[in-house]
Design a protein around this motif. Structure first.
Motif, PDB file in Angstrom:
ATOM      1  N   PRO A 150       4.116 -22.937 -31.224  1.00  0.00           N
ATOM      2  CA  PRO A 150       3.005 -22.001 -31.013  1.00  0.00           C
ATOM      3  C   PRO A 150       2.908 -21.535 -29.564  1.00  0.00           C
ATOM      4  O   PRO A 150       3.401 -22.195 -28.649  1.00  0.00           O
ATOM      5  CB  PRO A 150       1.776 -22.818 -31.420  1.00  0.00           C
ATOM      6  N   VAL A 151       2.271 -20.405 -29.374  1.00  0.00           N
ATOM      7  CA  VAL A 151       2.182 -19.772 -28.059  1.00  0.00           C
ATOM      8  C   VAL A 151       0.722 -19.480 -27.714  1.00  0.00           C
ATOM      9  O   VAL A 151       0.015 -18.848 -28.483  1.00  0.00           O
ATOM     10  CB  VAL A 151       2.972 -18.447 -28.035  1.00  0.00           C
ATOM     11  N   SER A 152       0.280 -19.951 -26.567  1.00  0.00           N
ATOM     12  CA  SER A 152      -1.049 -19.614 -26.072  1.00  0.00           C
ATOM     13  C   SER A 152      -0.997 -18.874 -24.744  1.00  0.00           C
ATOM     14  O   SER A 152      -1.986 -18.265 -24.336  1.00  0.00           O
ATOM     15  CB  SER A 152      -1.900 -20.886 -25.905  1.00  0.00           C
ATOM     16  N   LEU A 153       0.164 -18.947 -24.074  1.00  0.00           N
ATOM     17  CA  LEU A 153       0.274 -18.348 -22.750  1.00  0.00           C
ATOM     18  C   LEU A 153       1.727 -17.970 -22.498  1.00  0.00           C
ATOM     19  O   LEU A 153       2.628 -18.788 -22.685  1.00  0.00           O
ATOM     20  CB  LEU A 153      -0.235 -19.341 -21.697  1.00  0.00           C
ATOM     21  N   LEU A 154       1.957 -16.737 -22.087  1.00  0.00           N
ATOM     22  CA  LEU A 154       3.292 -16.220 -21.768  1.00  0.00           C
ATOM     23  C   LEU A 154       3.445 -16.169 -20.252  1.00  0.00           C
ATOM     24  O   LEU A 154       2.605 -15.605 -19.561  1.00  0.00           O
ATOM     25  CB  LEU A 154       3.462 -14.823 -22.357  1.00  0.00           C
ATOM     26  N   HIS A 155       4.531 -16.732 -19.761  1.00  0.00           N
ATOM     27  CA  HIS A 155       4.709 -16.873 -18.315  1.00  0.00           C
ATOM     28  C   HIS A 155       6.091 -16.362 -17.913  1.00  0.00           C
ATOM     29  O   HIS A 155       7.102 -16.958 -18.259  1.00  0.00           O
ATOM     30  CB  HIS A 155       4.547 -18.349 -17.926  1.00  0.00           C
ATOM     31  N   TRP A 156       6.108 -15.261 -17.163  1.00  0.00           N
ATOM     32  CA  TRP A 156       7.374 -14.667 -16.718  1.00  0.00           C
ATOM     33  C   TRP A 156       7.830 -15.316 -15.412  1.00  0.00           C
ATOM     34  O   TRP A 156       8.134 -14.621 -14.437  1.00  0.00           O
ATOM     35  CB  TRP A 156       7.217 -13.159 -16.555  1.00  0.00           C
ATOM     36  N   SER A 157       7.875 -16.646 -15.395  1.00  0.00           N
ATOM     37  CA  SER A 157       8.408 -17.326 -14.216  1.00  0.00           C
ATOM     38  C   SER A 157       9.911 -17.074 -14.154  1.00  0.00           C
ATOM     39  O   SER A 157      10.564 -16.804 -15.157  1.00  0.00           O
ATOM     40  CB  SER A 157       8.107 -18.823 -14.286  1.00  0.00           C
ATOM     41  N   GLY A 158      10.450 -17.195 -12.974  1.00  0.00           N
ATOM     42  CA  GLY A 158      11.858 -16.860 -12.773  1.00  0.00           C
ATOM     43  C   GLY A 158      11.975 -15.621 -11.903  1.00  0.00           C
ATOM     44  O   GLY A 158      10.968 -14.983 -11.543  1.00  0.00           O
ATOM     45  N   LYS A 159      13.175 -15.265 -11.570  1.00  0.00           N
ATOM     46  CA  LYS A 159      13.397 -14.177 -10.625  1.00  0.00           C
ATOM     47  C   LYS A 159      13.073 -12.808 -11.210  1.00  0.00           C
ATOM     48  O   LYS A 159      12.568 -11.924 -10.523  1.00  0.00           O
ATOM     49  CB  LYS A 159      14.855 -14.194 -10.157  1.00  0.00           C
ATOM     50  N   GLY A 160      13.344 -12.608 -12.502  1.00  0.00           N
ATOM     51  CA  GLY A 160      13.096 -11.315 -13.116  1.00  0.00           C
ATOM     52  C   GLY A 160      11.640 -11.157 -13.504  1.00  0.00           C
ATOM     53  O   GLY A 160      11.045 -12.066 -14.073  1.00  0.00           O
ATOM     54  N   LYS A 161      11.058 -10.010 -13.210  1.00  0.00           N
ATOM     55  CA  LYS A 161       9.655  -9.745 -13.540  1.00  0.00           C
ATOM     56  C   LYS A 161       9.579  -8.555 -14.491  1.00  0.00           C
ATOM     57  O   LYS A 161      10.316  -7.576 -14.338  1.00  0.00           O
ATOM     58  CB  LYS A 161       8.842  -9.459 -12.275  1.00  0.00           C
ATOM     59  N   PRO A 162       8.669  -8.611 -15.468  1.00  0.00           N
ATOM     60  CA  PRO A 162       8.637  -7.558 -16.483  1.00  0.00           C
ATOM     61  C   PRO A 162       8.319  -6.185 -15.918  1.00  0.00           C
ATOM     62  O   PRO A 162       8.866  -5.184 -16.375  1.00  0.00           O
ATOM     63  CB  PRO A 162       7.554  -8.043 -17.450  1.00  0.00           C
ATOM     64  N   TRP A 163       7.420  -6.117 -14.912  1.00  0.00           N
ATOM     65  CA  TRP A 163       7.049  -4.817 -14.365  1.00  0.00           C
ATOM     66  C   TRP A 163       8.226  -4.156 -13.656  1.00  0.00           C
ATOM     67  O   TRP A 163       8.369  -2.940 -13.687  1.00  0.00           O
ATOM     68  CB  TRP A 163       5.845  -4.947 -13.439  1.00  0.00           C
ATOM     69  N   VAL A 164       9.093  -4.971 -13.045  1.00  0.00           N
ATOM     70  CA  VAL A 164      10.279  -4.419 -12.379  1.00  0.00           C
ATOM     71  C   VAL A 164      11.277  -3.913 -13.418  1.00  0.00           C
ATOM     72  O   VAL A 164      11.809  -2.806 -13.310  1.00  0.00           O
ATOM     73  CB  VAL A 164      10.932  -5.481 -11.480  1.00  0.00           C
ATOM     74  N   ARG A 165      11.524  -4.744 -14.438  1.00  0.00           N
ATOM     75  CA  ARG A 165      12.503  -4.348 -15.449  1.00  0.00           C
ATOM     76  C   ARG A 165      12.023  -3.142 -16.240  1.00  0.00           C
ATOM     77  O   ARG A 165      12.827  -2.275 -16.607  1.00  0.00           O
ATOM     78  CB  ARG A 165      12.791  -5.535 -16.368  1.00  0.00           C
ATOM     79  N   LEU A 166      10.723  -3.051 -16.501  1.00  0.00           N
ATOM     80  CA  LEU A 166      10.189  -1.886 -17.208  1.00  0.00           C
ATOM     81  C   LEU A 166      10.334  -0.622 -16.361  1.00  0.00           C
ATOM     82  O   LEU A 166      10.710   0.438 -16.876  1.00  0.00           O
ATOM     83  CB  LEU A 166       8.723  -2.123 -17.565  1.00  0.00           C
ATOM     84  N   ASP A 167      10.056  -0.727 -15.058  1.00  0.00           N
ATOM     85  CA  ASP A 167      10.205   0.431 -14.173  1.00  0.00           C
ATOM     86  C   ASP A 167      11.661   0.875 -14.082  1.00  0.00           C
ATOM     87  O   ASP A 167      11.945   2.066 -13.944  1.00  0.00           O
ATOM     88  CB  ASP A 167       9.682   0.100 -12.767  1.00  0.00           C
ATOM     89  N   GLU A 168      12.576  -0.087 -14.144  1.00  0.00           N
ATOM     90  CA  GLU A 168      14.008   0.231 -14.056  1.00  0.00           C
ATOM     91  C   GLU A 168      14.606   0.622 -15.399  1.00  0.00           C
ATOM     92  O   GLU A 168      15.803   0.873 -15.484  1.00  0.00           O
ATOM     93  CB  GLU A 168      14.761  -0.969 -13.478  1.00  0.00           C
ATOM     94  N   LYS A 169      13.761   0.648 -16.446  1.00  0.00           N
ATOM     95  CA  LYS A 169      14.224   0.981 -17.798  1.00  0.00           C
ATOM     96  C   LYS A 169      15.272  -0.008 -18.305  1.00  0.00           C
ATOM     97  O   LYS A 169      16.165   0.337 -19.071  1.00  0.00           O
ATOM     98  CB  LYS A 169      14.822   2.405 -17.840  1.00  0.00           C
TER      99      LYS A 169
END
Length: 212
Positions: A150-169
């Motif tokens: 089960p999932v209660s919290l999503l954590h983008w730990s690590g070098k890659g960040k979602p906002w950067v990857r989304l901006d870069e398509k």
């Protein structure tokens, strides 16, 4: 930094989306002598966060000798501020940081001194409260799926960040879960009001199995 009337806090990193009732995390019971609570990962090798200079020094390396130390991620912590102040834990952590300035005994930033002070004495919280590593385990271009369960919290730990990857398509599959909460980028259907999270944990679990 916090007023003495504050007796408990939840610390969350900024690369997190909470998808459950945060009061459940707030209500975690802390055992006797436990100052912080966090999901533990005892199968993970935390020794890599410390330098050879740390491990060859017999006085330093025996810090972990008398306790069953497990890795935990400092991005999600429940903190008992009463016990924190009574035990002067801020000073304990700062002492390790001062030593780091004189001798390079660990890598990265906030995690190692917290491990040095707390590892082996953490209130273990269910793993659903830190689905971490979604940034890609500090490797560029690596996408991670959800851990089983089960999932209660999503954590983008690590070098890659979602906002950067989304901006870069160049998003990872799970970055789409972050996108509705991006306050700086208009949505393609910006005229629609952003709705709160509506997925249940069971749906996320199924989603995780699809990605594995």
């Amino acid at each position: 930094m916090l007023d003495s009337c504050v007796e408990r806090v939840i610390y969350l990193d900024s690369d997190i989306v909470v998808v459950d009732d945060i009061f459940k995390l707030w209500s975690v019971r802390m055992g006797e002598g436990k100052v912080i609570g966090a999901p533990e990962y005892c199968h993970a090798n935390f020794t890599k966060y410390f330098t050879d200079e740390f491990w060859v020094d017999p006085l330093l390396s025996r810090v972990f000798g008398a306790r069953k130390a497990c890795y935990f991620n400092t991005g999600v912590m429940v903190m008992d501020m009463v016990k924190w102040r009574e035990g002067n834990y801020r000073k304990r952590i700062e002492n390790w940081m001062e030593l780091q300035k004189k001798r390079r005994i660990y890598e990265l930033g906030s995690l190692p001194p917290f491990l040095l002070v707390f590892a082996g004495n953490v209130e273990a919280i269910d793993h659903r409260w830190n689905q971490h590593g979604l940034g890609g385990d500090n490797l560029n271009g690596v996408c991670r799926s959800l851990h089983p369960g089960p999932v209660s919290l999503l954590h983008w730990s690590g070098k890659g960040k979602p906002w950067v990857r989304l901006d870069e398509k160049k998003p990872c599959p799970l970055d789409s879960l972050w996108e509705p909460y991006d306050l700086y980028k208009p949505r393609s259907y910006k005229d629609q009001e952003i709705q709160p999270w509506t997925f249940s944990s069971s749906i996320l679990v199924g989603y995780a199995h699809d990605l594995l």
